[in-house]
Design a protein around this motif. Structure first.
Motif, PDB file in Angstrom:
ATOM      1  N   MET A   1       0.840  -1.204   0.000  1.00  0.00           N
ATOM      2  CA  MET A   1       0.000   0.000   0.000  1.00  0.00           C
ATOM      3  C   MET A   1       0.874   1.253   0.000  1.00  0.00           C
ATOM      4  SD  MET A   1      -2.795   1.211   2.838  1.00  0.00           S
ATOM      5  CE  MET A   1      -3.604   2.793   2.699  1.00  0.00           C
ATOM      6  N   LYS A   2       0.591   2.191  -0.901  1.00  0.00           N
ATOM      7  CA  LYS A   2       1.370   3.411  -0.974  1.00  0.00           C
ATOM      8  C   LYS A   2       0.949   4.395   0.105  1.00  0.00           C
ATOM      9  CE  LYS A   2       2.504   3.304  -5.866  1.00  0.00           C
ATOM     10  NZ  LYS A   2       2.499   4.067  -7.123  1.00  0.00           N
ATOM     11  N   VAL A   3       1.947   5.004   0.716  1.00  0.00           N
ATOM     12  CA  VAL A   3       1.682   6.009   1.748  1.00  0.00           C
ATOM     13  C   VAL A   3       2.101   7.363   1.201  1.00  0.00           C
ATOM     14  CG1 VAL A   3       2.186   6.743   4.088  1.00  0.00           C
ATOM     15  CG2 VAL A   3       2.128   4.303   3.537  1.00  0.00           C
ATOM     16  N   GLN A   4       1.189   8.305   1.114  1.00  0.00           N
ATOM     17  CA  GLN A   4       1.481   9.602   0.532  1.00  0.00           C
ATOM     18  C   GLN A   4       1.610  10.660   1.626  1.00  0.00           C
ATOM     19  OE1 GLN A   4       2.046   9.998  -2.614  1.00  0.00           O
ATOM     20  NE2 GLN A   4       1.312   8.048  -3.420  1.00  0.00           N
ATOM     21  N   HIS A   5       2.560  11.555   1.460  1.00  0.00           N
ATOM     22  CA  HIS A   5       2.719  12.709   2.342  1.00  0.00           C
ATOM     23  C   HIS A   5       2.686  13.948   1.463  1.00  0.00           C
ATOM     24  CE1 HIS A   5       3.677  10.085   5.670  1.00  0.00           C
ATOM     25  NE2 HIS A   5       4.645   9.552   4.981  1.00  0.00           N
ATOM     26  N   PRO A   6       1.487  14.403   1.057  1.00  0.00           N
ATOM     27  CA  PRO A   6       1.373  15.428   0.028  1.00  0.00           C
ATOM     28  C   PRO A   6       1.985  16.767   0.390  1.00  0.00           C
ATOM     29  CG  PRO A   6      -0.748  15.032   1.089  1.00  0.00           C
ATOM     30  CD  PRO A   6       0.177  13.951   1.553  1.00  0.00           C
ATOM     31  N   ASN A   7       2.136  17.070   1.673  1.00  0.00           N
ATOM     32  CA  ASN A   7       2.663  18.370   2.052  1.00  0.00           C
ATOM     33  C   ASN A   7       4.149  18.343   2.377  1.00  0.00           C
ATOM     34  OD1 ASN A   7       0.128  19.680   1.877  1.00  0.00           O
ATOM     35  ND2 ASN A   7      -0.452  18.811   3.848  1.00  0.00           N
ATOM     36  N   PHE A   8       4.709  17.174   2.640  1.00  0.00           N
ATOM     37  CA  PHE A   8       6.095  17.103   3.057  1.00  0.00           C
ATOM     38  C   PHE A   8       7.049  17.567   1.963  1.00  0.00           C
ATOM     39  CE2 PHE A   8       5.779  13.726   6.667  1.00  0.00           C
ATOM     40  CZ  PHE A   8       4.886  14.552   7.328  1.00  0.00           C
ATOM     41  N   ASP A   9       6.746  17.245   0.698  1.00  0.00           N
ATOM     42  CA  ASP A   9       7.656  17.634  -0.370  1.00  0.00           C
ATOM     43  C   ASP A   9       7.755  19.156  -0.467  1.00  0.00           C
ATOM     44  OD1 ASP A   9       5.062  17.807  -1.219  1.00  0.00           O
ATOM     45  OD2 ASP A   9       5.299  16.505  -2.961  1.00  0.00           O
ATOM     46  N   ASP A 178       2.552   7.288  16.382  1.00  0.00           N
ATOM     47  CA  ASP A 178       2.433   7.390  17.835  1.00  0.00           C
ATOM     48  C   ASP A 178       2.474   8.860  18.253  1.00  0.00           C
ATOM     49  OD1 ASP A 178       3.084   7.456  20.669  1.00  0.00           O
ATOM     50  OD2 ASP A 178       3.473   5.305  20.489  1.00  0.00           O
ATOM     51  N   VAL A 179       1.345   9.390  18.691  1.00  0.00           N
ATOM     52  CA  VAL A 179       1.238  10.809  19.027  1.00  0.00           C
ATOM     53  C   VAL A 179       2.133  11.177  20.202  1.00  0.00           C
ATOM     54  CG1 VAL A 179      -0.327  12.615  19.857  1.00  0.00           C
ATOM     55  CG2 VAL A 179      -1.093  11.005  18.112  1.00  0.00           C
ATOM     56  N   ASP A 180       2.214  10.319  21.222  1.00  0.00           N
ATOM     57  CA  ASP A 180       3.033  10.618  22.395  1.00  0.00           C
ATOM     58  C   ASP A 180       4.513  10.721  22.034  1.00  0.00           C
ATOM     59  OD1 ASP A 180       0.857  10.704  24.103  1.00  0.00           O
ATOM     60  OD2 ASP A 180       0.974   8.567  24.588  1.00  0.00           O
ATOM     61  N   ILE A 181       4.983   9.811  21.189  1.00  0.00           N
ATOM     62  CA  ILE A 181       6.389   9.850  20.767  1.00  0.00           C
ATOM     63  C   ILE A 181       6.642  11.093  19.912  1.00  0.00           C
ATOM     64  CG2 ILE A 181       8.136   8.703  19.366  1.00  0.00           C
ATOM     65  CD1 ILE A 181       6.955   6.043  20.208  1.00  0.00           C
ATOM     66  N   LYS A 182       5.713  11.383  19.011  1.00  0.00           N
ATOM     67  CA  LYS A 182       5.865  12.562  18.155  1.00  0.00           C
ATOM     68  C   LYS A 182       5.886  13.835  19.006  1.00  0.00           C
ATOM     69  CE  LYS A 182       3.746  12.510  14.215  1.00  0.00           C
ATOM     70  NZ  LYS A 182       2.701  12.596  13.159  1.00  0.00           N
ATOM     71  N   LEU A 219       5.990  17.734  11.865  1.00  0.00           N
ATOM     72  CA  LEU A 219       5.616  16.941  13.036  1.00  0.00           C
ATOM     73  C   LEU A 219       4.276  17.444  13.580  1.00  0.00           C
ATOM     74  CD1 LEU A 219       9.110  16.639  14.717  1.00  0.00           C
ATOM     75  CD2 LEU A 219       7.702  14.720  14.000  1.00  0.00           C
ATOM     76  N   ARG A 220       3.301  17.515  12.699  1.00  0.00           N
ATOM     77  CA  ARG A 220       1.981  18.022  13.083  1.00  0.00           C
ATOM     78  C   ARG A 220       1.327  17.114  14.120  1.00  0.00           C
ATOM     79  NH1 ARG A 220       0.206  22.792  12.866  1.00  0.00           N
ATOM     80  NH2 ARG A 220       0.521  23.052  10.623  1.00  0.00           N
ATOM     81  N   LEU A 221       0.792  17.731  15.179  1.00  0.00           N
ATOM     82  CA  LEU A 221       0.141  17.003  16.266  1.00  0.00           C
ATOM     83  C   LEU A 221      -1.356  17.281  16.276  1.00  0.00           C
ATOM     84  CD1 LEU A 221       2.682  17.831  19.119  1.00  0.00           C
ATOM     85  CD2 LEU A 221       2.364  15.585  18.065  1.00  0.00           C
ATOM     86  N   PRO A 222      -2.139  16.403  16.907  1.00  0.00           N
ATOM     87  CA  PRO A 222      -3.556  16.720  17.130  1.00  0.00           C
ATOM     88  C   PRO A 222      -3.682  17.989  17.966  1.00  0.00           C
ATOM     89  CG  PRO A 222      -3.110  14.405  17.570  1.00  0.00           C
ATOM     90  CD  PRO A 222      -1.787  15.057  17.390  1.00  0.00           C
ATOM     91  N   GLU A 223      -4.794  18.651  17.867  1.00  0.00           N
ATOM     92  CA  GLU A 223      -4.962  19.956  18.499  1.00  0.00           C
ATOM     93  C   GLU A 223      -4.707  19.930  20.001  1.00  0.00           C
ATOM     94  OE1 GLU A 223      -8.366  23.476  18.860  1.00  0.00           O
ATOM     95  OE2 GLU A 223      -8.609  21.835  17.419  1.00  0.00           O
ATOM     96  N   ASP A 224      -5.190  18.898  20.709  1.00  0.00           N
ATOM     97  CA  ASP A 224      -5.000  18.863  22.157  1.00  0.00           C
ATOM     98  C   ASP A 224      -3.527  18.685  22.520  1.00  0.00           C
ATOM     99  OD1 ASP A 224      -4.981  16.303  21.108  1.00  0.00           O
ATOM    100  OD2 ASP A 224      -5.806  15.370  22.898  1.00  0.00           O
ATOM    101  N   ALA A 225      -2.812  17.853  21.755  1.00  0.00           N
ATOM    102  CA  ALA A 225      -1.386  17.646  22.020  1.00  0.00           C
ATOM    103  C   ALA A 225      -0.588  18.903  21.691  1.00  0.00           C
ATOM    104  CB  ALA A 225      -0.866  16.460  21.212  1.00  0.00           C
ATOM    105  N   LYS A 249       3.195  33.231  12.560  1.00  0.00           N
ATOM    106  CA  LYS A 249       2.224  33.125  11.479  1.00  0.00           C
ATOM    107  C   LYS A 249       2.312  31.766  10.790  1.00  0.00           C
ATOM    108  CE  LYS A 249       0.571  35.663   7.445  1.00  0.00           C
ATOM    109  NZ  LYS A 249       0.805  36.819   6.557  1.00  0.00           N
ATOM    110  N   ASP A 250       1.151  31.216  10.440  1.00  0.00           N
ATOM    111  CA  ASP A 250       1.051  29.932   9.737  1.00  0.00           C
ATOM    112  C   ASP A 250       1.567  28.757  10.560  1.00  0.00           C
ATOM    113  OD1 ASP A 250      -0.001  31.198   7.492  1.00  0.00           O
ATOM    114  OD2 ASP A 250       2.004  31.632   6.721  1.00  0.00           O
ATOM    115  N   THR A 251       1.510  28.861  11.875  1.00  0.00           N
ATOM    116  CA  THR A 251       1.891  27.748  12.735  1.00  0.00           C
ATOM    117  C   THR A 251       0.761  27.437  13.698  1.00  0.00           C
ATOM    118  OG1 THR A 251       2.850  29.085  14.529  1.00  0.00           O
ATOM    119  CG2 THR A 251       4.297  28.553  12.680  1.00  0.00           C
ATOM    120  N   SER A 252       0.830  26.270  14.328  1.00  0.00           N
ATOM    121  CA  SER A 252      -0.168  25.904  15.326  1.00  0.00           C
ATOM    122  C   SER A 252      -0.086  26.835  16.534  1.00  0.00           C
ATOM    123  CB  SER A 252       0.048  24.454  15.765  1.00  0.00           C
ATOM    124  OG  SER A 252       1.360  24.282  16.273  1.00  0.00           O
TER     125      SER A 252
END
Length: 321
Positions: A1-9, A178-182, A219-225, A249-252
């Motif tokens: 299965m291909k895994v795409q990261h469209p924004n990383f490039d 793994d959100v905790d590791i990230k 290294l985008r995290l969920p909003e609560d993290a 600007k343009d950051t979490s």
């Protein structure tokens, strides 16, 4: 299965462009020593679109073609291919060769080629293209760098700021989903970014903003993290934002402060929102920001505290308003 990261490039393309000298020193010290950086590097985006077929150019948005002036007066072209996990596994060496001969054929320039592998999949390790048919044979070798194979400690010890971008790429691979590791990796990177590493403040101003945005997005995290991380980093972040001219600007981080400013009806909550507006507009100039605050009716004392200007300087600006 291909895994795409469209924004990383796009992230890699931006950070390479902004920190190209540091990038080249990190990956090719030998070539770096030959370059005359008094002549700024020329990024040949239009030429790259000419070289690559339209269908390929849409997929290879992270590729870079750069023209450099050498100290001996000659030119050197640098071709950088960023391979994101899941894209064209089997034909990658052939595409590297195609890019090489097209640049050579159209522009007759010497080429330094580098493939930067940002995934952990071993199948991207190929460093050559080989062709053979009835006595006709060709082998094309190119430089490769595989982030998954790098040493975390070596990257941390590096004095080159681009090592932090590579380390961020390594942490993406190691953290997986793994959100905790990230969370721990992102926190560590932010602290490394802001700490003194025998690098001048002037040098920090040059690279800190782009690395800050790069790390936050890759290294985008969920909003609560993310909110938990921001509360943890708040003292360091606010100090560096003022000292280094850091824009959120343009950051979490920007979203967090703006939301906090809206939620809090109290003076402190409002002040945080104002500070965030300041940090977002630092690149436009503190003077313009001070004018805007004065126009909104903020006191001279508050404007001086927020912008770092003296009270006399703010009084002078108010008289000009």
């Amino acid at each position: 299965m291909k895994v795409q990261h469209p924004n990383f490039d796009h992230l890699w393309k931006d950070v390479i462009t902004e920190l190209f000298e540091e990038f080249l020193l990190f990956f090719s010290p030998e070539l770096f020593e030959l370059v005359d950086f008094a002549t700024p590097p020329e990024f040949l985006e239009q030429e790259l679109q000419t070289i690559l077929p339209e269908s390929e150019s849409n997929k290879r948005v992270a590729d870079k073609l750069v023209k450099l002036q050498l100290k001996n007066g000659s030119e050197q072209w640098v071709y950088v291919h960023i391979e994101v996990q899941g894209d064209h596994e089997k034909v990658f060496p052939k595409r590297m060769f195609q890019s090489f001969y097209r640049i050579l054929d159209l522009f007759d320039q010497r080429i330094y080629a580098l493939a930067l592998f940002t995934s952990e999949d071993a199948k991207y390790n190929a460093n050559q293209f080989h062709y053979e048919f009835l006595g006709t044979e060709l082998t094309y070798h190119y430089n490769i760098y595989r982030i998954a194979s790098q040493s975390e400690s070596t990257l941390i010890e590096s004095q080159n700021p681009f090592a932090l971008a590579v380390l961020a790429g390594l942490y993406v691979i190691k953290s997986k989903k793994d959100v905790d590791i990230k969370y721990q990796y992102k926190r560590k990177l932010m602290r490394l970014l802001f700490q003194d590493k025998m690098i001048s403040k002037e040098m920090k101003r040059k690279y800190i903003q782009k690395l800050f945005v790069f790390i936050d997005h890759i290294l985008r995290l969920p909003e609560d993290a993310d909110s938990r991380l921001i509360r943890d980093m708040k003292p360091i972040l606010e100090k560096e934002a003022v000292m280094m001219g850091l824009s959120l600007k343009d950051t979490s981080f920007a979203r967090y402060y703006l939301e906090e400013g809206k939620k809090e009806g109290k003076k402190e909550g409002l002040k945080e929102g104002i500070k965030e507006g300041i940090k977002e507009g630092i690149k436009e100039g503190k003077t313009e920001i001070a004018f805007r605050l004065l126009e909104k009716g903020h006191s001279i004392e508050d404007v001086a505290e927020i912008t770092g200007f003296s009270i006399q300087e703010i009084k002078g600006l108010k008289e000009k308003k």
